[in-house]
Design an enzyme around this catalytic site. Structure first.
Site, PDB file in Angstrom:
ATOM      1  CE  LYS A  88      -3.908   2.074   2.711  1.00  0.00           C
ATOM      2  NZ  LYS A  88      -4.849   1.741   3.836  1.00  0.00           N
ATOM      3  CB  SER A 131      -7.991   3.704   2.945  1.00  0.00           C
ATOM      4  OG  SER A 131      -7.336   2.917   3.925  1.00  0.00           O
ATOM      5  CB  SER A 137      -8.414   0.742   5.547  1.00  0.00           C
ATOM      6  OG  SER A 137      -9.147   1.806   5.325  1.00  0.00           O
TER       7      SER A 137
HETATM    8  N1  GLN Z   1     -13.154   4.038   6.659  1.00  0.00           N
HETATM    9  C1  GLN Z   1     -12.594   4.657   7.515  1.00  0.00           C
HETATM   10  C2  GLN Z   1     -12.241   5.818   7.609  1.00  0.00           C
HETATM   11  O1  GLN Z   1     -12.441   6.378   6.568  1.00  0.00           O
HETATM   12  C3  GLN Z   1     -11.285   3.492   7.967  1.00  0.00           C
HETATM   13  C4  GLN Z   1     -10.222   3.955   7.068  1.00  0.00           C
HETATM   14  C5  GLN Z   1      -9.026   3.341   7.329  1.00  0.00           C
HETATM   15  O2  GLN Z   1      -9.163   2.041   8.139  1.00  0.00           O
HETATM   16  N2  GLN Z   1      -7.857   3.535   7.105  1.00  0.00           N
HETATM   17  O3  GLN Z   1     -11.577   6.354   8.487  1.00  0.00           O
END
Ligand code: GLN
Length: 483
Positions: free
Chosen positions: A76, A151, A175
């Site tokens: 990532k 994400s 995410s």
């Molecule tokens: N969807 C969550 C957020 O927008 C989690 C994102 C993540 O785990 N990086 O914060």
């Protein structure tokens, strides 16, 4: 060759059926051919990959072995990679070449993994759809009009489309697990502190945790083995011995106590997903597990608490991107204030700016007690709920997401609708617990995930349950058409 899992690749390499260099070339060609449809990579690292693959082949020829030796993976794009762009999905870091490798990157490289590239992601890991990347939205290989989740959506789409067998992700509120669920993968968020955060660009430091996305629990075990362990460079890393995760896969599930929280099945959950989750419960019951209804009474407060704490930490973490030290700098600033304002205004996208503002507001003198402190108290109540539940059960099971992957663009005007998709995943981050999502079936041709949560450092138990489930089901083997 692109259909092989990490475990199968390790056997193929050991049996000299193919070399890592051959495999790497096949996958790089496949990425060049198919990724334009998905947009799952931000950067490809062909030269590095071929060099690492050749080095791995030499190490094998010299008698070395290891499940990751010569295995192609991707990171990532928030894990720092020496001399390679590390963008975090943001214009702010579009020109940032990291001067060092993150611990996770260095550990996997030392184990012999081959880095094919850096995967697309929501800007600064904020999102559940991978639509907020500066490099454009990622598409779900199961239906190119739908989001892959976020994400870590680039990692998920790439692995689901068989562009490579496994990739790293990070999970602050879901995410890893949520994109795994939406693309038919197995994804593991380890216990907070299990995997080093050093060199992993921070979103919300008390919640962020790195982990693997792969097709099977067996492969997640291999990846986690390469990633986990104490790191003196990360003060939140925990000095606990790392067990042999692959050895934990084969335990019997006889007598395993699985708790199913009644709050998980309230309104908001797609009834077709509820049915698939009940089917997975029945499957595990057949394998000897004992099912018990439990309660997590403070779950309803998790989203408001998370969406105060995570933006608060983000506003602090992202203050370093000021146009001076690194990252994007605006053209011709009038003075220092103009430089700060325009560099940040032009370098950060809408969702990132929204969260910085929410976070700064929640931390400001007049509102700290009303929002931030209250959210921290809720966080403790949520943790206490889990601690009470784990005195009665060994594993908690439920849906990973309330809905399957939605159409690209349909939640853009309503951030709260997107935030609600995190309802089942964020509690594990608030409590620091390990969680895993695995394939459990399909709704309208789109994958559905079942989530398992375990007590601290019981990643082996999660992998064991998931592996036994995968030995008896074939959801995880389904391939998206066209890939
Ligand atoms: N969807 C969550 C957020 O927008 C989690 C994102 C993540 O785990 N990086 O914060």
């Amino acid at each position: 060759m692109h259909q092989l899992t990490l475990a199968e690749i390790a056997r193929g390499l050991a049996d000299k059926k193919f070399s890592s260099e051959e495999l790497t070339k096949v996958l790089l060609a496949r990425i060049a051919q198919l990724d334009p449809q998905l947009n799952s990579f931000i950067s490809l690292t062909e030269d590095l990959a071929l060099q690492q693959a050749k080095a791995a082949d030499v190490r094998r020829a010299n008698g070395e072995s290891g499940a990751l030796l010569g295995a192609p993976i991707a990171h990532k794009d928030l894990f720092c990679t020496l001399g390679i762009r590390t963008s975090c999905g943001s214009k702010m870091l579009d020109n940032f070449k990291a001067p060092y490798d993150a611990t996770v990157v260095a550990k996997l490289a030392a184990a012999g993994a081959v880095t094919l590239g850096k995967t697309n992601m929501d800007e600064f890991a904020m999102g559940s759809a991978n639509e907020s990347s500066y490099y454009g939205a990622v598409k779900n290989p199961w239906n190119l009009e739908h989001v892959p989740g976020g994400s870590s959506g680039g990692s998920a789409a790439a692995v689901a489309a068989r562009l490579l067998p496994a990739a790293t992700g990070t999970d602050t509120g879901g995410s890893i697990r949520q994109p795994a669920a939406l693309t038919n993968l197995t994804g593991l968020k380890p216990t907070y502190g299990r995997v080093s955060r050093w060199g992993m660009i921070a979103y919300a430091s008390s919640l962020d945790q790195g982990g693997p996305l792969a097709r099977t629990a067996e492969d997640c075990a291999i990846m986690l083995q390469g990633m986990a362990g104490f790191d003196p460079q990360d003060s939140t890393s925990i000095d606990e011995p790392v067990p042999d995760y692959s050895a934990s896969l084969n335990g019997s599930l006889k007598g395993l106590r699985i708790g199913v929280p009644k709050e998980y099945f309230s309104e908001g959950l797609d009834p077709r997903i509820a049915e698939l989750i009940h089917n997975s419960v029945k499957e595990l019951e057949k394998l000897g597990a004992v099912i018990k209804e439990i309660s997590l009474p403070n779950m309803q407060h998790a989203i408001p608490a998370y969406y105060v704490i995570a933006p608060a930490e983000a506003s602090s973490n992202l203050s370093r991107f000021d146009g001076v030290r690194f990252g994007y700098r605006c053209e011709n600033p009038k003075d220092l204030t103009d430089l700060y304002k325009r560099s940040r205004g032009e370098g950060f996208g809408t969702e990132v700016q929204r969260r910085i503002m929410v976070g700064a507001y929640a931390l400001s003198a007049g509102y700290y007690d009303a929002y931030y402190l209250k959210a921290q108290k809720i966080r403790r109540l949520i943790k206490n709920d889990f601690m009470a539940a784990f005195t009665e059960v060994d594993i908690i099971l439920g849906p990973t997401t309330p809905n399957p992957a939605w159409k690209i663009g349909t939640k853009n005007d309503d951030p709260v609708a997107a935030y609600l998709e995190d309802v089942y995943t964020i509690t594990a981050n608030l409590a620091g617990l390990p969680g895993l999502s695995m394939p459990a079936g399909f709704v309208d041709g789109l994958p559905v995930g079942v989530q398992l949560l375990a007590p601290y450092f019981q990643e082996g138990r999660l992998l064991n349950v998931a592996h036994q489930y995968q030995l008896n089901t074939d959801w995880h083997t389904r391939t998206p058409t066209g890939f």
